[in-house]
Design an enzyme around this catalytic site. Structure first.
Site, mmCIF file in Angstrom:
data_model
loop_
_atom_site.group_PDB
_atom_site.id
_atom_site.type_symbol
_atom_site.label_atom_id
_atom_site.label_comp_id
_atom_site.label_asym_id
_atom_site.label_seq_id
_atom_site.Cartn_x
_atom_site.Cartn_y
_atom_site.Cartn_z
ATOM 1 N N GLU A 764 67.060 50.959 -3.328
ATOM 2 C CA GLU A 764 66.414 50.532 -2.046
ATOM 3 C C GLU A 764 66.843 48.924 -1.946
ATOM 4 O O GLU A 764 66.553 48.418 -2.824
ATOM 5 C CB GLU A 764 64.977 50.598 -2.109
ATOM 6 N N CYS A 798 62.253 43.119 2.713
ATOM 7 C CA CYS A 798 63.560 43.713 3.101
ATOM 8 C C CYS A 798 63.456 44.221 4.489
ATOM 9 O O CYS A 798 64.378 44.238 5.010
ATOM 10 C CB CYS A 798 63.775 44.939 2.192
#
Ligand SMILES: Cc1cc2nc3c(=O)[nH]c(=O)nc-3n(C[C@H](O)[C@H](O)[C@H](O)COP(=O)(O)OP(=O)(O)OC[C@H]3O[C@@H](n4cnc5c(N)ncnc54)[C@H](O)[C@@H]3O)c2cc1C
Length: 1008
Positions: A764, A798
């Site tokens: 990720e 993020c």
């Protein structure tokens, strides 16, 4: 230092989320009337309703229109959507799009002729006409609808737009008294209005910026002066005169619990000034009641102003109390005490409350242990009647203002009220006229709440009114519906509640039971001070002490030794693993306070962020435990030929290395480890160099939950040393990684370079996340979501918003609000509750951000920058926004609170989406628009793992918004999603020839 809390106030606070059944048992006792009185109430209520219905037949108008289009019909909802947006859209093209979008969806024809109201039919023809404009087609020639359609087509879209805007204004005017206070005052003495008192409300919702708050303050001042002038000739006392209603949220841009100190020092003087001004003119001021998490602070403000020497002896200052809140009866007791202490009555407007749906949603999102409001309509009614009974009994303490449109409620008040006891009813402008005409004719005073403002300002208010008129539980909706028997309309709520098997509405699960298959993580609301204050104090004390132990870095040999241990670990069977994870979730929640403290101290997490992480970590454990039971506990039987059994079984792969980031040192860390272990693997957990202490606490809890020590091993250390040793070791059977795209590439190469099995790599990584805003969006909502998405957690998520793309027509307004809202941000110590933005993680991050900011200072236009206090400390970076000329100005993720803003022309929306896609990332995206077609077009085009519509882009919830991107943003599968665990597992099929020994007995047994 805070003063000790007086007992009545403490009791009020302690009942924020009161148990509903217990509350009702008590309220029924307070609200009960003797049978004869109850009978009289029923008769009076019935007569009121019958008269209203008789009148409504005679003058059908807006009420019938609203009933025809109530919220149970698709057309009603569509109409509300048009009403919410049309009047504020600046450009014709977007307005036409909205009209097309909403009107082409409805089945408008079915409303034609169903009602003899002129308005319904005119309205319906209007809608059809515009609807037809969109779907006109040759086959429709010859029928009336098509005829109207052709007419519209001939007239053109601008005419239709104008007609619809006109229609919306008409609808708005139903609920608004005037565009200016002068208009409204003039209207108040017109015809039937003369029979009423008025309380004026200057429309416009919460202030977003200091400039907004100043503007509202001046508007209130002017309105007070105008009302006072208008009232001057009157010989009435303050209750007989017109007054004003004030929203505290309009007077301060940060009217919220977390900013309590600031609000106290800035808002109290403002309210004081307005109320003193009103006193001079002897006109009443009432504070409106707003959201539940603002109740306590509003009482503080009220008490301070009410007790001030300047107001001694004057009874014109009051407030609204919402009966749907569980604290309502305690607020009444507290007010009675205040009144007696100050030796004068409190003018108290008792209402049921206008924000019920949003209170329920917020409590669910926050994972509260209950609701601050009742979950059944009849419970709210009983609460109202109990509060009214208390107020009426305390004659010396209250001047009662009973605000309701409900005939049963009105009849009960009249029954209870002492003969000469002064009081008044209140209704909203545009509602309840037929009911109160009768009440006023009988000699009772009634005041009309009279909103004043321009069309753009009234939209949120209008939506609340449409919701109220359209809800099928609402009295105004039911009284207008002839299909509902009068008996049912006036049903006694006490009887309804007494007849309920349970006081709680089973259709609204408690926040903890939201998911059905697992408990929701538990949260609390900071405004619930009884719960939050001890937690906050303890977190602050622990964070200041910084006594979280030491975690030495492992070197390469240490990493290999961990792999040795993990390779020999005994992994418990699936159901045991699930039980261990569930225990871990409980332990994490139990240790919430020390975890929030270490998160603040080590990772700079603010208190709400820390709470969010704890909840997410617990959610991960429970969610993966649930998936483990579902998919791993038993093999799956597969279909096949007789005489054979085929079963698919999931199993662990071997030592899994989990490398987690510092930005979610608890949630992502636990999420990865829990998933790898749930799938049956021993886990080596390598936390970020910056946050080993949080990781150590988490691993301690996992072990305490029963996970064998060899099955989850913490290997703190540097990425290039410990991390590299783990990844390159051939025994590593898989890697889960969250972090930068560059590191993910390096790990991927290292894995590819190994001999031996090719193993899964779950990565990720970052994103260049964009939000698109068209001109149908609500600028205030956009900016609230932008601030949260870009600056929350100092932009170190993020998912954080990096590029805000604004349609050029809405850009000036959004940018102006963004400036004002950024100026209100408080940057500082993350352990303080009033801090919005904490530090960045370390000096490297700060240097990187400063370098990017310097580049932007040269190449872009600085829109705004928050203030960093001088004494803040070394790692603070001011959140800021730059306007860039084109998307070429940025093509990589800059991890921190720097927002880039770019404008686009309406016709270029999808091109702008393409340009973002072309950057290669694909993590989160946002769209703010009221137009389904636009949202759908963006959805189809967007290359993003998580698309958020009309909300912020952060805070994905486990199992609800599975999180993870595509392209440069990650490999998938999504964390917290239903497919995640499979990637950590291997699949084994076992085929058994069941006929091998002794033939196919089961086949033979079933032969006929
Ligand atoms: C003059 C005036 C001023 C007002 N000022 C304010 C204010 O400052 N702040 C504010 O919040 N409201 C205020 N309101 C109240 C609000 O806007 C509604 O008008 C009011 O709640 C409607 O009550 P009713 O008795 O007319 O209707 P009813 O139809 O008898 O009651 C509606 C009430 O039931 C509640 N309800 C519906 N379903 C449920 C359920 N399942 N569980 C629990 N409760 C449920 C609704 O939320 C609503 O509060 C004011 C109302 C008036 C008339």
């Amino acid at each position: 230092m805070d003063q000790p809390v007086p007992p009545l106030r403490a009791r009020l606070r302690a009942n924020y989320l009161r148990d509903e059944s217990g509350a009702l048992a008590e309220l029924l006792g307070v609200a009960r009337l003797d049978p004869a009185a109850s009978q009289r109430v029923q008769e009076r209520a019935r007569s009121l309703v019958e008269n209203v219905r008789a009148r409504q037949k005679a003058v059908a108008g807006m009420q019938s229109f609203l009933r025809e289009y109530d919220l149970s019909s698709q057309e009603g909802v569509l109409l509300m959507c048009v009403a919410e947006a049309l009047l504020r859209i600046p450009d014709a093209a977007t307005a036409d799009k909205l009209i097309r979008d909403k009107l082409s969806q409805g089945d408008w024809e079915k409303h034609v002729g169903r009602n003899d109201s002129l308005l319904v039919n005119a309205g319906t023809w209007g809608m059809m006409l515009t609807g037809r404009l969109v779907s006109l087609d040759a086959s429709e020639a010859g029928n009336a609808g098509a005829w109207f359609g052709r007419l519209a087509a001939r007239a053109g879209e601008p005419v239709v737009r104008l007609a619809l805007r006109q229609g919306m204004k008409l609808m708005a005017e139903q609920f608004v008294m005037g565009r200016t206070i002068e208009d409204a005052l003039a209207r108040s003495v017109d015809g039937e209005n003369r029979a009423y008192r008025h309380s004026y409300d200057m429309l416009g919702e919460a202030a977003f910026t200091a400039a907004d708050a100043d503007r509202y303050f001046v508007a209130y001042e002017k309105a007070i002066d105008a009302i006072a002038k208008h009232a001057a000739p009157s010989k009435e006392d303050v209750f007989g005169k017109p007054g004003i209603s004030i929203k505290l949220s309009a007077l301060h841009p940060r009217y919220e619990y977390a900013q309590r100190e600031r609000v106290r020092s800035e808002l109290i003087p403002r309210v004081q000034a307005l109320v003193e001004r009103a006193r001079k003119g002897d006109i009443g001021v009432t504070l409106d009641a707003e959201e539940a998490d603002r109740l306590d602070i509003s009482l503080e403000i009220f008490e301070s102003v009410f007790s001030s020497p300047a107001l001694q002896g004057w009874e014109g200052f009051g407030l609204a109390v919402q009966a749907y809140q569980k604290r309502a009866p305690f607020v009444i007791d507290w007010l009675a005490d205040l009144a007696r202490r100050q030796r004068r009555r409190v003018m108290t407007r008792l209402v049921k409350g206008a924000y019920w749906d949003s209170e329920v949603k917020r409590a669910q999102v926050q994972g509260l242990s209950g609701y601050p409001v009742y979950t059944r309509k009849a419970n709210t009614d009983v609460s109202y009647l109990a509060c009214a009974a208390k107020m009426i009994a305390a004659k010396d303490a209250f001047y009662g203002q009973f605000a309701t449109h409900n005939a049963h409620t009105v009849a009960t008040i009249l029954e209870r009220m002492g003969k000469d006891q002064p009081f008044e009813f209140q209704r909203l402008h545009g509602m309840g006229e037929d009911l109160f005409e009768q009440v006023v004719a009988a000699g009772h005073a009634c005041r009309v709440y009279a909103p004043v403002g321009s069309h753009e300002d009234l939209l949120p208010y209008l939506v609340r009114r449409l919701l109220e008129n359209g809800a099928n539980t609402s009295f105004v909706n039911r009284i207008a519906d002839p299909a509902i028997a009068v008996e049912s309309v006036v049903a006694d709520p006490l009887a309804t509640v007494s007849g309920q098997a349970s006081a709680v509405n089973a259709k609204i699960p408690l926040p903890i039971a939201l998911y059905g298959d697992r408990p929701n993580s538990s949260g609390f609301v900071f405004a619930d001070e009884t719960v939050s204050a001890p937690i906050v104090a303890q977190v602050q004390a622990l964070a200041a002490k910084k006594d979280f132990g030491k975690v030495p870095d492992a070197d390469a040999a240490g990493a290999r030794a961990a792999l040795d241990r993990a390779s020999g670990a005994r992994i418990p069977p699936p159901k045991e693993r699930a039980a261990m994870l569930e225990r871990a979730a409980d332990l994490i929640e139990k240790d919430r306070t020390p975890l929030m403290a270490v998160l603040a101290a080590e990772a700079g997490k603010t208190l709400p962020d820390g709470l969010g992480e704890v909840r997410e970590a617990a959610d991960f454990c429970r969610y993966y435990a649930m998936l483990t039971r579902r998919h791993f506990a038993d093999p799956e039987d597969l279909a096949g030929p007789t005489g054979e059994s085929n079963r698919l079984q999931l199993a662990g792969r071997g030592p899994f290395v989990c490398i987690s980031p510092w930005n979610f040192p608890l949630a992502i860390f636990v999420g990865q480890v829990a998933a790898a272990f749930a799938a049956g693997n021993p886990v080596i957990a390598k936390p970020a160099e910056q946050t080993p202490l949080v990781a150590a606490q988490a691993v301690r809890l996992l072990h305490e939950a029963g996970i064998p020590e060899d099955a989850v091993i913490l290997v703190p250390g540097r990425g290039e040393i410990a991390g590299a040793a783990l990844v390159t070791d051939p025994r590593t059977a898989g890697v889960a990684f969250t972090g930068s795209t560059e590191t993910a590439r390096a790990i991927n190469r290292a894995l590819a370079a190994r001999d031996g099995p090719i193993v899964p790599f779950i990565a990720e990584t970052g994103g260049l996340n964009a939000m698109f805003v068209d001109s149908s969006a609500l600028a205030e909502q956009v900016v609230a979501d932008v601030i949260a998405s870009a600056f929350n957690s100092a932009g170190q998520r993020c998912s954080a918003l990096r590029i805000l793309c604004l349609q050029e027509e809405i850009a000036p307004r959004v940018i102006e609000l963004l400036k004002g809202a950024t100026a209100e941000l408080k940057v500082g110590d993350p352990a303080r509750l009033d801090t919005d933005v904490g530090p960045v993680i370390d000096a490297d991050a700060l240097a990187m951000l400063e370098a990017h900011a310097a580049k932007m200072d040269r190449e872009a236009r600085l829109i705004c920058k928050a203030v960093v206090p001088k004494d803040a400390g070394p790692l603070f970076f001011a959140p800021r926004a730059y306007e860039i000329a084109s998307l070429d100005a940025i093509d990589r993720e800059v991890f921190g609170p720097i927002l880039h803003v770019v404008r686009f022309a309406a016709a270029d929306l999808l091109k702008t989406v393409d340009a973002i896609n072309a950057k290669g990332y694909g993590l989160t995206m946002g769209i703010h628009s009221r137009i389904e077609e636009t949202i759908e077009a963006v959805r189809r085009r967007a290359c993003a793992g998580n698309l958020y519509v009309n909300r912020n882009m952060i805070g994905a919830t486990v199992g609800v918004q599975p999180f993870g991107g595509e392209g440069l943003s990650g490999t998938g599968p999504k964390a917290g999603g239903p497919h995640y665990l499979f990637r950590f597992a291997t699949e084994r099929t076992v085929t058994v020839n069941t006929a091998a020994a002794g033939g196919n007995a089961s086949l033979i047994a079933s032969s006929e």
